[in-house]
Design a protein around this motif. Structure first.
Motif, PDB file in Angstrom:
ATOM      1  N   VAL A 195     -23.127  38.307  62.186  1.00 29.54           N
ATOM      2  CA  VAL A 195     -22.831  36.925  61.837  1.00 29.54           C
ATOM      3  C   VAL A 195     -24.118  36.268  61.371  1.00 29.54           C
ATOM      4  O   VAL A 195     -25.153  36.366  62.035  1.00 29.54           O
TER       5      VAL A 195
ATOM      6  N   ARG B 122     -16.013  46.142  49.913  1.00 32.53           N
ATOM      7  CA  ARG B 122     -15.734  45.161  50.963  1.00 32.53           C
ATOM      8  C   ARG B 122     -14.290  44.705  50.875  1.00 32.53           C
ATOM      9  O   ARG B 122     -13.671  44.752  49.814  1.00 32.53           O
TER      10      ARG B 122
ATOM     11  N   PRO C 211     -12.330  41.340  52.019  1.00 37.83           N
ATOM     12  CA  PRO C 211     -12.280  40.015  52.637  1.00 37.83           C
ATOM     13  C   PRO C 211     -10.964  39.836  53.388  1.00 37.83           C
ATOM     14  O   PRO C 211      -9.977  40.529  53.096  1.00 37.83           O
TER      15      PRO C 211
ATOM     16  N   GLN D   9     -18.373  44.659  60.019  1.00 40.20           N
ATOM     17  CA  GLN D   9     -17.972  43.285  59.746  1.00 40.20           C
ATOM     18  C   GLN D   9     -19.187  42.423  59.405  1.00 40.20           C
ATOM     19  O   GLN D   9     -20.181  42.411  60.141  1.00 40.20           O
ATOM     20  N   VAL D  10     -19.058  41.692  58.317  1.00 37.86           N
ATOM     21  CA  VAL D  10     -20.058  40.695  57.933  1.00 37.86           C
ATOM     22  C   VAL D  10     -19.365  39.342  57.918  1.00 37.86           C
ATOM     23  O   VAL D  10     -18.350  39.164  57.233  1.00 37.86           O
ATOM     24  N   THR D  11     -19.889  38.406  58.679  1.00 41.37           N
ATOM     25  CA  THR D  11     -19.325  37.065  58.727  1.00 41.37           C
ATOM     26  C   THR D  11     -20.422  36.068  58.376  1.00 41.37           C
ATOM     27  O   THR D  11     -21.478  36.052  58.999  1.00 41.37           O
ATOM     28  N   VAL D  12     -20.155  35.265  57.350  1.00 36.21           N
ATOM     29  CA  VAL D  12     -21.120  34.267  56.895  1.00 36.21           C
ATOM     30  C   VAL D  12     -20.541  32.892  57.200  1.00 36.21           C
ATOM     31  O   VAL D  12     -19.485  32.527  56.674  1.00 36.21           O
ATOM     32  N   SER D  13     -21.215  32.154  58.031  1.00 35.89           N
ATOM     33  CA  SER D  13     -20.732  30.832  58.414  1.00 35.89           C
ATOM     34  C   SER D  13     -21.338  29.764  57.513  1.00 35.89           C
ATOM     35  O   SER D  13     -22.471  29.885  57.047  1.00 35.89           O
TER      36      SER D  13
ATOM     37  N   PRO E 279     -20.305  32.072  52.320  1.00 34.67           N
ATOM     38  CA  PRO E 279     -19.107  32.287  53.150  1.00 34.67           C
ATOM     39  C   PRO E 279     -18.106  33.240  52.498  1.00 34.67           C
ATOM     40  O   PRO E 279     -17.423  33.990  53.201  1.00 34.67           O
TER      41      PRO E 279
ATOM     42  N   ASP F  72     -18.711  35.862  51.058  1.00 37.66           N
ATOM     43  CA  ASP F  72     -19.132  37.246  51.265  1.00 37.66           C
ATOM     44  C   ASP F  72     -18.575  37.815  52.570  1.00 37.66           C
ATOM     45  O   ASP F  72     -18.743  39.003  52.851  1.00 37.66           O
ATOM     46  N   THR F  73     -17.936  36.969  53.363  1.00 39.08           N
ATOM     47  CA  THR F  73     -17.343  37.427  54.612  1.00 39.08           C
ATOM     48  C   THR F  73     -16.295  38.495  54.334  1.00 39.08           C
ATOM     49  O   THR F  73     -15.377  38.293  53.545  1.00 39.08           O
TER      50      THR F  73
END
Length: 121
Positions: A10, A37, A39, A116-120, A87, A89-90
């Motif tokens: 994250v 990826r 999403p 998992q990649v999570t961009v806030s 975001p 890119d999540t």
């Protein structure tokens, strides 16, 4: 051929992450390794790819200028450095290997598990 992806997490928008993909088994110097990826709620999409032999890597438009793919042949590892993350890119990021000697954006033969990649925001 087995692939092991790692490095997800994250991160806040504008941040960076580096994904790693360790490739093992009966590989060939002609293989290409790519990153894809998926999403949330969407189909899987191509991100970038590179061949073990060298040559110019290839990027999807969404990755150009922000992501850099590289390889360490001695470690049988391909990296995806992701900067200026957004975001959008999540996603779950996958690495895959392709027996084709040319870079393709689909039709890969071997897949690793996702990270998992999570961009806030």
């Amino acid at each position: 051929v087995q692939l092991q992806a790692s490095g997800g997490g994250v991160v806040q928008a504008g941040g960076s992450l580096r994904l790693s993909c360790v490739v093992s088994g009966r590989t060939s110097s002609s293989y290409a390794v790519g990153w894809f990826r998926q999403p949330p709620g969407k189909e899987r999409e191509f991100v970038s790819a590179i061949t073990w032999r060298g040559g110019a890597p290839y990027y999807a438009d969404s990755a150009k200028g922000r992501f850099t793919i590289s390889r360490d042949n001695a470690k049988n590892t391909v990296y995806l450095q992701m900067n200026s993350l957004k975001p959008e890119d999540t996603a779950v990021y996958y690495c895959a290997a392709d027996r084709s000697s040319t870079i393709r954006t689909a039709g890969y033969d071997y897949w690793g598990q996702g990270t998992q990649v999570t961009v806030s925001s």
